[in-house]
Design a protein around this motif. Structure first.
Motif, PDB file in Angstrom:
ATOM      1  N   ALA A 148       0.772  -1.313  -0.072  1.00  0.00           N
ATOM      2  CA  ALA A 148      -0.002   0.027   0.002  1.00  0.00           C
ATOM      3  C   ALA A 148       1.061   1.249   0.257  1.00  0.00           C
ATOM      4  N   ILE A 149       0.310   2.271  -0.631  1.00  0.00           N
ATOM      5  CA  ILE A 149       1.159   3.466  -0.590  1.00  0.00           C
ATOM      6  C   ILE A 149       0.280   4.635  -0.148  1.00  0.00           C
ATOM      7  N   VAL A 150       0.910   5.589   0.696  1.00  0.00           N
ATOM      8  CA  VAL A 150       0.144   6.749   1.183  1.00  0.00           C
ATOM      9  C   VAL A 150       1.117   7.965   1.024  1.00  0.00           C
ATOM     10  N   SER A 151       0.594   9.077   0.999  1.00  0.00           N
ATOM     11  CA  SER A 151       1.536  10.340   0.636  1.00  0.00           C
ATOM     12  C   SER A 151       0.949  11.529   0.939  1.00  0.00           C
ATOM     13  N   VAL A 152       1.770  12.145   1.581  1.00  0.00           N
ATOM     14  CA  VAL A 152       1.396  13.709   1.913  1.00  0.00           C
ATOM     15  C   VAL A 152       2.345  14.424   1.024  1.00  0.00           C
ATOM     16  N   ALA A 153       1.734  15.366   0.460  1.00  0.00           N
ATOM     17  CA  ALA A 153       2.619  16.515  -0.408  1.00  0.00           C
ATOM     18  C   ALA A 153       1.829  17.827  -0.454  1.00  0.00           C
ATOM     19  N   GLY A 154       2.125  18.794  -1.248  1.00  0.00           N
ATOM     20  CA  GLY A 154       1.256  20.031  -1.857  1.00  0.00           C
ATOM     21  C   GLY A 154       0.272  19.406  -2.817  1.00  0.00           C
ATOM     22  N   SER A 155      -0.560  20.571  -3.309  1.00  0.00           N
ATOM     23  CA  SER A 155      -1.319  20.263  -4.432  1.00  0.00           C
ATOM     24  C   SER A 155      -2.231  18.951  -4.635  1.00  0.00           C
ATOM     25  N   LEU A 156      -1.688  18.113  -5.222  1.00  0.00           N
ATOM     26  CA  LEU A 156      -2.729  16.890  -5.305  1.00  0.00           C
ATOM     27  C   LEU A 156      -2.437  15.704  -4.347  1.00  0.00           C
ATOM     28  N   GLY A 157      -1.487  16.170  -3.038  1.00  0.00           N
ATOM     29  CA  GLY A 157      -1.406  15.237  -2.127  1.00  0.00           C
ATOM     30  C   GLY A 157      -0.305  14.132  -2.630  1.00  0.00           C
ATOM     31  N   GLY A 158       0.594  14.053  -3.634  1.00  0.00           N
ATOM     32  CA  GLY A 158       1.402  13.128  -4.014  1.00  0.00           C
ATOM     33  C   GLY A 158       0.785  12.034  -5.066  1.00  0.00           C
ATOM     34  N   SER A 166      -8.247  12.186   8.530  1.00  0.00           N
ATOM     35  CA  SER A 166      -6.949  11.473   7.969  1.00  0.00           C
ATOM     36  C   SER A 166      -6.515  10.364   8.709  1.00  0.00           C
ATOM     37  N   LYS A 167      -6.708  10.302  10.038  1.00  0.00           N
ATOM     38  CA  LYS A 167      -6.581   9.143  10.854  1.00  0.00           C
ATOM     39  C   LYS A 167      -7.617   8.046  10.362  1.00  0.00           C
ATOM     40  N   LYS A 168      -8.687   8.176  10.345  1.00  0.00           N
ATOM     41  CA  LYS A 168      -9.650   7.323   9.872  1.00  0.00           C
ATOM     42  C   LYS A 168      -9.342   6.640   8.580  1.00  0.00           C
ATOM     43  N   ARG A 169      -8.602   7.662   7.670  1.00  0.00           N
ATOM     44  CA  ARG A 169      -8.416   7.047   6.227  1.00  0.00           C
ATOM     45  C   ARG A 169      -7.222   6.194   6.491  1.00  0.00           C
ATOM     46  N   MET A 170      -6.366   6.351   7.198  1.00  0.00           N
ATOM     47  CA  MET A 170      -5.147   5.598   7.289  1.00  0.00           C
ATOM     48  C   MET A 170      -5.456   4.332   8.104  1.00  0.00           C
ATOM     49  N   LYS A 171      -6.534   4.239   9.154  1.00  0.00           N
ATOM     50  CA  LYS A 171      -6.798   3.058   9.464  1.00  0.00           C
ATOM     51  C   LYS A 171      -7.559   2.093   8.343  1.00  0.00           C
ATOM     52  N   ASN A 172      -8.313   2.820   7.748  1.00  0.00           N
ATOM     53  CA  ASN A 172      -8.919   1.977   6.437  1.00  0.00           C
ATOM     54  C   ASN A 172      -7.834   1.388   5.583  1.00  0.00           C
ATOM     55  N   VAL A 173      -6.613   2.215   5.222  1.00  0.00           N
ATOM     56  CA  VAL A 173      -5.546   1.640   4.397  1.00  0.00           C
ATOM     57  C   VAL A 173      -5.029   0.336   5.061  1.00  0.00           C
ATOM     58  N   LEU A 174      -4.662   0.185   6.414  1.00  0.00           N
ATOM     59  CA  LEU A 174      -4.202  -0.550   7.087  1.00  0.00           C
ATOM     60  C   LEU A 174      -5.014  -1.817   6.910  1.00  0.00           C
ATOM     61  N   LEU A 175      -6.231  -1.593   7.245  1.00  0.00           N
ATOM     62  CA  LEU A 175      -7.110  -2.839   7.234  1.00  0.00           C
ATOM     63  C   LEU A 175      -7.332  -3.412   5.852  1.00  0.00           C
ATOM     64  N   ALA A 176      -7.151  -2.605   4.851  1.00  0.00           N
ATOM     65  CA  ALA A 176      -7.290  -3.294   3.415  1.00  0.00           C
ATOM     66  C   ALA A 176      -6.124  -4.007   3.171  1.00  0.00           C
TER      67      ALA A 176
END
Length: 197
Positions: A119-129, A175-185
């Motif tokens: 899985a990949i998660v990203s933080v950046a400007g504009s489109l967030g990576g 964002s915390k909720k979204r991170m949890k969903n990524v890990l569960l997936a």
């Protein structure tokens, strides 16, 4: 007497950050992921791997089929993992040099990424990576690395309200909720690939 329910298999996740900066928001995402696996999600162990000690890829460093000790140690930790969690900013619409270097070392023969979930998660400007994420996914095709398709996680760190505190820790509830969903997936997909679900 009813049979006791089987314990959920524990998966080992190797976590890699594409930024070397100490206060990196992407590293903050990985810290939060590790918190989740200790406090809210059972069945996941995260091994954060610091990629900063890795030398730049140079096949002259491969002597008699052996890699430098720091590279071999890195490769063994990837090999021991069931799946990979990448967190990376976007550099010039694409992947970061440090993480691409780590990926290239791990892909040397034998490719230690092969047939793992990711899985990949990203933080950046504009489109967030988002643009970088799709490049990592393309790289994954060649590596036989299987990325989860959903949920996707892109975060623009510079929107209000603040998503991180002054120490780079994730504080945004959504964002915390979204991170949890990524890990569960990632957990579910890893178990599916391993034939354990």
């Amino acid at each position: 007497m009813e049979a006791m329910a089987a314990a959920k298999p524990v998966i080992k996740v190797a976590a890699l950050c594409g930024s070397l900066r100490e206060g990196s928001y992407n590293r903050g995402l990985l810290r939060y992921a590790m918190e989740l696996t200790k406090e809210e999600i059972d069945g996941i162990q995260i091994d954060y791997i610091d990629i900063s000690p890795l030398p730049m890829l140079n096949t002259d460093l491969e002597v008699n089929g052996k890699y430098p000790p720091v590279v071999e140690a890195f490769r063994q930790r990837i090999l021991a993992a069931d799946s990979i969690l990448f967190a990376s900013p976007e550099y010039n619409y694409s992947v970061t040099g440090p993480l691409k270097n780590a990926i290239d070392w791990a892909s040397r023969s034998p490719n230690v990424f092969a047939n793992k979930a990711a899985a990949i998660v990203s933080v950046a400007g504009s489109l967030g990576g988002a643009r970088a994420q799709y490049h990592y996914r393309q790289i994954g095709v060649y590596l036989d690395l299987h990325f989860i398709n959903k949920p996707e996680f892109f975060l623009n760190a510079y929107e209000s309200p603040a998503k991180f505190d002054s120490d780079g820790n994730l504080i945004d509830p959504a964002s915390k909720k979204r991170m949890k969903n990524v890990l569960l997936a990632l957990q579910a997909f890893t178990l599916q690939l391993r034939g354990k679900c």
